[in-house]
Design an enzyme around this catalytic site. Structure first.
Site, short mmCIF file in Angstrom:
data_model
loop_
_atom_site.label_atom_id
_atom_site.label_comp_id
_atom_site.label_asym_id
_atom_site.label_seq_id
_atom_site.Cartn_x
_atom_site.Cartn_y
_atom_site.Cartn_z
CD GLU A 1 -3.15 -0.64 0.12
OE1 GLU A 1 -3.17 0.48 -0.43
OE2 GLU A 1 -4.00 -1.52 -0.13
CG ASP B 1 -6.99 5.16 -0.51
OD1 ASP B 1 -8.14 5.27 -0.03
OD2 ASP B 1 -6.77 4.63 -1.60
#
Length: 140
Positions: free
Chosen positions: A50, A68
């Site tokens: 990520e 995000d």
């Protein structure tokens, strides 16, 4: 093109804030925060894919206009309140900027909440972390 410019800007700004961890430092800190040891290999895999273990990362705009945040790339539409005041369900009851600090406590607590509600597949990178993963035992 807009997304590319945002990515370049974020890449240039990334060294200015946050920190970069590694697999073992993340595993040890998460363990110290009470995360079960049998989950640590999965969490470190997710963080690697990520954010490359970087705490200060804000991802590019998603298809729905959300972003995000942090080491686990937690979405601001559902989980944290963005600074711009945009609507958020804010299920973790915190500012998205709280996910960008060197202290990963907020990120870990919020990620655990997400896991509890949605499971590992809440992360799009789960496909890289489902199945056999190397042990984290050498980190301790």
């Amino acid at each position: 093109m807009k997304a590319f410019i945002v990515l370049v800007a974020l890449a240039l700004a990334a060294p200015a804030f946050g920190r970069t961890m590694d697999r073992c430092s993340l595993a040890r800190e998460m363990s110290n925060l009470g995360v079960p040891r049998d989950q640590l290999a999965r969490w470190t895999c997710i963080a690697e894919h990520e954010s490359s273990y970087r705490t200060g990362v804000v991802g590019p705009e998603n298809y729905n206009g959300s972003n995000d945040y942090g080491i686990f790339q937690i979405n601001n539409y559902y989980w944290c309140q963005p600074a711009n005041g945009r609507f958020s369900y804010n299920e973790c009851a915190l500012s998205c900027n709280a996910l960008l600090t060197d202290d990963i406590t907020n990120s870990v607590r919020c990620a655990q909440k997400i896991l509890g509600q949605q499971g590992w597949s809440a992360w799009s990178t789960w496909k890289y972390c489902d199945g056999y993963l190397p042990s984290i035992d050498s980190c301790f």
